[in-house]
Design an enzyme around this catalytic site. Structure first.
Site, PDB file in Angstrom:
ATOM      1  CB  SER A   1       5.337  -1.896  11.639  1.00 50.23           C
ATOM      2  OG  SER A   1       4.825  -0.604  11.926  1.00 50.23           O
TER       3      SER A   1
ATOM      4  CD  GLU B   1      -2.953   5.301   6.745  1.00 45.46           C
ATOM      5  OE1 GLU B   1      -2.981   5.417   5.508  1.00 45.46           O
ATOM      6  OE2 GLU B   1      -1.979   4.815   7.352  1.00 45.46           O
TER       7      GLU B   1
ATOM      8  CG  HIS C   1      -5.768   1.616   5.158  1.00 42.60           C
ATOM      9  ND1 HIS C   1      -5.335   2.546   6.066  1.00 42.60           N
ATOM     10  CD2 HIS C   1      -4.730   0.768   4.959  1.00 42.60           C
ATOM     11  CE1 HIS C   1      -4.079   2.281   6.393  1.00 42.60           C
ATOM     12  NE2 HIS C   1      -3.688   1.202   5.743  1.00 42.60           N
TER      13      HIS C   1
ATOM     14  CG  ASN D   1      -1.706   1.224   1.424  1.00 39.61           C
ATOM     15  OD1 ASN D   1      -1.846   2.018   0.489  1.00 39.61           O
ATOM     16  ND2 ASN D   1      -2.248   1.416   2.620  1.00 39.61           N
ATOM     17  CD1 TRP D   2       3.299   1.043  -2.975  1.00 40.38           C
ATOM     18  CD2 TRP D   2       3.491   2.372  -4.775  1.00 40.38           C
ATOM     19  NE1 TRP D   2       4.028   0.368  -3.918  1.00 40.38           N
ATOM     20  CE2 TRP D   2       4.162   1.161  -5.037  1.00 40.38           C
ATOM     21  CE3 TRP D   2       3.464   3.352  -5.765  1.00 40.38           C
ATOM     22  CZ2 TRP D   2       4.809   0.911  -6.250  1.00 40.38           C
ATOM     23  CZ3 TRP D   2       4.106   3.111  -6.976  1.00 40.38           C
ATOM     24  CH2 TRP D   2       4.782   1.905  -7.211  1.00 40.38           C
ATOM     25  CE  LYS D   3       0.319   3.400   4.779  1.00 40.91           C
ATOM     26  NZ  LYS D   3       0.153   3.509   6.213  1.00 40.91           N
TER      27      LYS D   3
ATOM     28  N   GLY E   1       2.415   2.012  10.653  1.00 44.05           N
ATOM     29  CA  GLY E   1       3.324   3.145  10.515  1.00 44.05           C
ATOM     30  C   GLY E   1       4.036   3.520  11.800  1.00 44.05           C
TER      31      GLY E   1
ATOM     32  N   GLY F   1       2.858  -1.286   4.248  1.00 44.42           N
ATOM     33  CA  GLY F   1       2.862   0.143   3.926  1.00 44.42           C
ATOM     34  C   GLY F   1       4.269   0.622   3.653  1.00 44.42           C
ATOM     35  N   GLY F   2       4.900   1.188   4.681  1.00 44.74           N
ATOM     36  CA  GLY F   2       6.217   1.819   4.537  1.00 44.74           C
ATOM     37  C   GLY F   2       7.239   0.994   3.756  1.00 44.74           C
TER      38      GLY F   2
ATOM     39  CD  GLU G   1      -3.493  -2.866   7.250  1.00 43.87           C
ATOM     40  OE1 GLU G   1      -2.384  -3.081   6.761  1.00 43.87           O
ATOM     41  OE2 GLU G   1      -4.131  -1.822   7.055  1.00 43.87           O
TER      42      GLU G   1
HETATM   43  C1  PEP Z   1      -0.719  -0.072   5.908  1.00 36.91           C
HETATM   44  O1  PEP Z   1      -0.773   1.093   5.597  1.00 36.91           O
HETATM   45  O2  PEP Z   1      -1.606  -0.856   5.536  1.00 36.91           O
HETATM   46  C2  PEP Z   1       0.414  -0.519   6.722  1.00 36.91           C
HETATM   47  C3  PEP Z   1       0.375  -1.717   7.238  1.00 36.91           C
HETATM   48  O3  PEP Z   1       1.430   0.374   6.898  1.00 36.91           O
HETATM   49  P1  PEP Z   1       2.878   0.083   7.582  1.00 36.91           P
HETATM   50  O4  PEP Z   1       3.398  -1.197   6.988  1.00 36.91           O
HETATM   51  O5  PEP Z   1       3.710   1.275   7.218  1.00 36.91           O
HETATM   52  O6  PEP Z   1       2.635  -0.050   9.039  1.00 36.91           O
END
Ligand code: PEP
Length: 253
Positions: free
Chosen positions: A214, A98, A96, A10-12, A174, A235-236, A168
């Site tokens: 993460s 967010e 998600h 997930n590049w956001k 994050g 994500g990251g 999640e």
């Molecule tokens: C996400 O945004 O779905 C996520 C899991 O982010 P991160 O891996 O950065 O925690």
């Protein structure tokens, strides 16, 4: 029951379109052939066309980060499932945390979006997860059960199409804090048992449940060793080609 693992990035709201194309190209070159894992990336909408050109015919498949449940009409700024399908998407991330936190998404709107995705041949990746406050109040399983039943309202075993669930924990997104393998497995096992209760064992057995929060190259193997963890939503670490490729190649030591 064999469930093909899914590693989804997930590049956001990150990268400019040309940077996204470079990242996709780098992933394509570093990954080569991948047979045993489904690899998915979710770039911003603005990048989908160019990235689709870059990854067409490779194992990398595209996801949208969101969609609007309506088919078309006066919804300024919104994007429909049919539009995403024609941009080359096979998947859509829905609900998600967010989007729930900053854009007012609820279990009802998540449910509408899932139905719209399914009606347009997109596989939903449905996100559920508790906040730190809810975990500390021992409400994790209750919260997950409510989110899951709200998201899947109206879906039946007969009409079931492939739906992916992503667990999640909000406190792990994050933040660098990953749920322990045991904490993640407990919730994944619970999600599978809830699916079994409402939709039957056959659906529960075949549904892929991803962990997100993460995930890094050094945490993926322990997570994937758990019986009910079928992949990761990243994500990251999905913004660094090397890290994402290491996560996809988790089984290769
Ligand atoms: C996400 O945004 O779905 C996520 C899991 O982010 P991160 O891996 O950065 O925690």
């Amino acid at each position: 029951m064999f469930r093909k693992p899914v590693i989804a990035g997930n590049w956001k709201m990150n990268t400019l379109p040309f940077e996204g194309v470079e990242l996709a190209r780098s992933l394509r070159e570093k990954l080569g052939e991948v047979a045993n894992v489904e690899v998915v990336i979710a770039p911003p909408f603005t990048h989908l066309h160019a990235i689709n050109e870059e990854v067409k015919g490779t194992p990398i498949r595209l996801a949208a980060q969101n969609l609007n449940a309506k088919d078309s009409g006066a919804y300024t700024g919104e994007i429909s499932a049919a539009m995403l399908l024609t941009m080359g998407c096979d998947f859509a991330i829905i609900g998600h945390s967010e989007r729930r936190q900053y854009f007012g998404e609820t279990d009802d709107s998540v449910n509408e979006k899932i139905l719209a995705a399914l009606a347009n041949q997109l596989t939903p990746i449905v996100c559920v997860g508790e906040t730190l406050e809810e975990r500390e109040a021992n409400k994790t399983l209750e919260v997950i059960a409510t989110q899951l039943s709200g998201a899947l309202k109206g879906l039946t075993a007969e009409g079931w199409k492939d739906i992916i669930v992503a667990y999640e924990p909000v406190w792990a997104i994050g933040t660098g804090k990953t749920a322990s393998n045991e904490q993640a497995q407990e919730v994944h096992g619970f999600i599978r048992s809830e699916l079994e209760k409402s939709l039957g064992k056959a659906i529960a057995d075949k549904t892929r449940i991803l962990y997100g929060g993460s995930v890094k190259p050094d945490s993926i193997c322990g997570l994937m060793d758990q019986p009910d963890i079928d992949g990761a939503l990243v994500g990251g670490a999905s913004l660094k080609a090397e890290d994402f490729v290491k996560i996809v190649n988790f089984g290769k030591g």
